[in-house]
Design an enzyme around this catalytic site. Structure first.
Site, PDB file in Angstrom:
ATOM      1  N   LYS A 189     -15.499  -6.977   5.885  1.00  0.00           N
ATOM      2  CA  LYS A 189     -14.437  -7.820   6.443  1.00  0.00           C
ATOM      3  C   LYS A 189     -14.340  -7.526   7.943  1.00  0.00           C
ATOM      4  O   LYS A 189     -14.502  -6.369   8.334  1.00  0.00           O
ATOM      5  CB  LYS A 189     -13.092  -7.474   5.793  1.00  0.00           C
ATOM      6  CG  LYS A 189     -13.069  -7.680   4.304  1.00  0.00           C
ATOM      7  CD  LYS A 189     -11.748  -7.203   3.740  1.00  0.00           C
ATOM      8  CE  LYS A 189     -11.730  -7.274   2.233  1.00  0.00           C
ATOM      9  NZ  LYS A 189     -10.531  -6.663   1.649  1.00  0.00           N
ATOM     10  N   ARG A 202      -2.361  -6.271  -7.968  1.00  0.00           N
ATOM     11  CA  ARG A 202      -1.235  -7.193  -7.737  1.00  0.00           C
ATOM     12  C   ARG A 202      -1.082  -8.178  -8.883  1.00  0.00           C
ATOM     13  O   ARG A 202       0.012  -8.443  -9.350  1.00  0.00           O
ATOM     14  CB  ARG A 202      -1.430  -7.976  -6.429  1.00  0.00           C
ATOM     15  CG  ARG A 202      -1.143  -7.157  -5.200  1.00  0.00           C
ATOM     16  CD  ARG A 202      -1.550  -7.885  -3.954  1.00  0.00           C
ATOM     17  NE  ARG A 202      -2.980  -8.135  -3.960  1.00  0.00           N
ATOM     18  CZ  ARG A 202      -3.690  -8.493  -2.901  1.00  0.00           C
ATOM     19  NH1 ARG A 202      -3.095  -8.680  -1.754  1.00  0.00           N
ATOM     20  NH2 ARG A 202      -4.985  -8.682  -2.986  1.00  0.00           N
ATOM     21  N   SER A 239      -2.896  -7.715   3.479  1.00  0.00           N
ATOM     22  CA  SER A 239      -3.085  -7.445   4.907  1.00  0.00           C
ATOM     23  C   SER A 239      -3.489  -8.718   5.649  1.00  0.00           C
ATOM     24  O   SER A 239      -3.032  -8.963   6.766  1.00  0.00           O
ATOM     25  CB  SER A 239      -4.161  -6.372   5.103  1.00  0.00           C
ATOM     26  OG  SER A 239      -3.759  -5.173   4.525  1.00  0.00           O
ATOM     27  N   HIS A 245       0.844  -1.205   0.000  1.00  0.00           N
ATOM     28  CA  HIS A 245       0.000   0.000   0.000  1.00  0.00           C
ATOM     29  C   HIS A 245       0.881   1.257   0.000  1.00  0.00           C
ATOM     30  O   HIS A 245       0.609   2.217  -0.723  1.00  0.00           O
ATOM     31  CB  HIS A 245      -0.867   0.064   1.267  1.00  0.00           C
ATOM     32  CG  HIS A 245      -1.901  -1.015   1.398  1.00  0.00           C
ATOM     33  ND1 HIS A 245      -2.005  -1.814   2.510  1.00  0.00           N
ATOM     34  CD2 HIS A 245      -2.893  -1.407   0.569  1.00  0.00           C
ATOM     35  CE1 HIS A 245      -3.023  -2.648   2.360  1.00  0.00           C
ATOM     36  NE2 HIS A 245      -3.577  -2.428   1.186  1.00  0.00           N
TER      37      HIS A 245
HETATM   38  O1  PNS Z   1      -8.603  -2.774   0.780  1.00  0.00           O
HETATM   39  P1  PNS Z   1      -9.835  -3.368   0.173  1.00  0.00           P
HETATM   40  O2  PNS Z   1     -10.634  -4.086   1.222  1.00  0.00           O
HETATM   41  O3  PNS Z   1      -9.547  -4.202  -1.041  1.00  0.00           O
HETATM   42  O4  PNS Z   1     -10.718  -2.098  -0.329  1.00  0.00           O
HETATM   43  C1  PNS Z   1     -11.984  -2.298  -0.907  1.00  0.00           C
HETATM   44  C2  PNS Z   1     -12.727  -0.951  -0.993  1.00  0.00           C
HETATM   45  C3  PNS Z   1     -12.815  -0.289   0.365  1.00  0.00           C
HETATM   46  C4  PNS Z   1     -12.003  -0.033  -1.939  1.00  0.00           C
HETATM   47  C5  PNS Z   1     -14.149  -1.222  -1.580  1.00  0.00           C
HETATM   48  O5  PNS Z   1     -14.762  -2.244  -0.847  1.00  0.00           O
HETATM   49  C6  PNS Z   1     -15.050   0.013  -1.524  1.00  0.00           C
HETATM   50  O6  PNS Z   1     -14.854   0.946  -2.254  1.00  0.00           O
HETATM   51  N1  PNS Z   1     -16.036  -0.017  -0.612  1.00  0.00           N
HETATM   52  C7  PNS Z   1     -16.974   1.074  -0.427  1.00  0.00           C
HETATM   53  C8  PNS Z   1     -18.369   0.691  -0.921  1.00  0.00           C
HETATM   54  C9  PNS Z   1     -18.468   0.897  -2.425  1.00  0.00           C
HETATM   55  O7  PNS Z   1     -18.321   1.992  -2.929  1.00  0.00           O
HETATM   56  N2  PNS Z   1     -18.728  -0.228  -3.159  1.00  0.00           N
HETATM   57  C10 PNS Z   1     -18.862  -0.197  -4.600  1.00  0.00           C
HETATM   58  C11 PNS Z   1     -17.515  -0.352  -5.304  1.00  0.00           C
HETATM   59  S1  PNS Z   1     -16.670  -1.841  -4.829  1.00  0.00           S
END
Ligand code: PNS
Length: 158
Positions: free
Chosen positions: A40, A89, A125, A16
């Site tokens: 999560k 990745r 993570s 990150h």
């Molecule tokens: O680090 P991560 O868990 O891969 O991040 C995922 C994240 C937070 C970017 C994604 O889940 C997100 O944007 N969540 C907010 C809800 C949302 O907008 N969902 C629609 C697009 S996935």
């Protein structure tokens, strides 16, 4: 250019951090946005996750760190940010990222992808938490401040 780098960051890893450092070069302001109520189950609270990111990006002066709930497109609208930054990745990430990027594009926000530094392409993570929980050494994969907290976490879990 004002961009948002959203994620769970539970905890922030060197992968990150590498994305933040590279994105900071071409952004006027980069907002690192920590999803508070992620589906999560988080090991660290949003406050702890933010604290660890703050400690890791001290040398960068165009980074703002916030927490958020809800949709990332709504956050982008509130912050008047024109794009999202995400690391990729490998092909395993592609499906999730492709869907999210398409949905977010319909919501009016572009996503810019940076390929993860190959040195960190196999860490996540969740792997870091698992290795730390069983007392393994994660010093190469996380910033110093995270390493210290994971040692406490590892002692708590054993
Ligand atoms: O680090 P991560 O868990 O891969 O991040 C995922 C994240 C937070 C970017 C994604 O889940 C997100 O944007 N969540 C907010 C809800 C949302 O907008 N969902 C629609 C697009 S996935």
């Amino acid at each position: 250019m004002k961009a948002i780098y959203p994620g769970s960051f539970d905890p922030i890893t060197n992968g990150h951090l590498d994305i933040i450092e590279r994105a900071a070069v071409f952004c006027d302001e980069l907002i690192v946005a920590v999803l508070e109520n992620t589906e999560k189950r988080c090991c660290f609270t949003a406050e702890e996750r933010i604290e660890m990111i703050k400690e890791s990006v001290q040398k960068l002066n165009n980074i703002r760190i916030i927490s958020f709930n809800g949709l990332v497109v709504d956050l982008a609208r509130r912050e008047k940010a024109n794009s999202l930054i995400r690391g990729m990745r490998d092909i395993g990430d592609f499906r999730f990222e492709w869907e999210a990027a398409q949905l977010n594009k319909i919501g009016g926000v572009e996503t810019l992808f940076l390929m993860t530094n190959p040195n960190y392409a196999f860490i996540s993570s969740s792997r870091i938490r698992e290795i730390a929980r069983f007392g393994g050494n994660v010093a190469h994969w996380v910033p110093e401040s995270v390493y210290k907290r994971l040692q406490i976490f590892s002692r708590r879990s054993s």
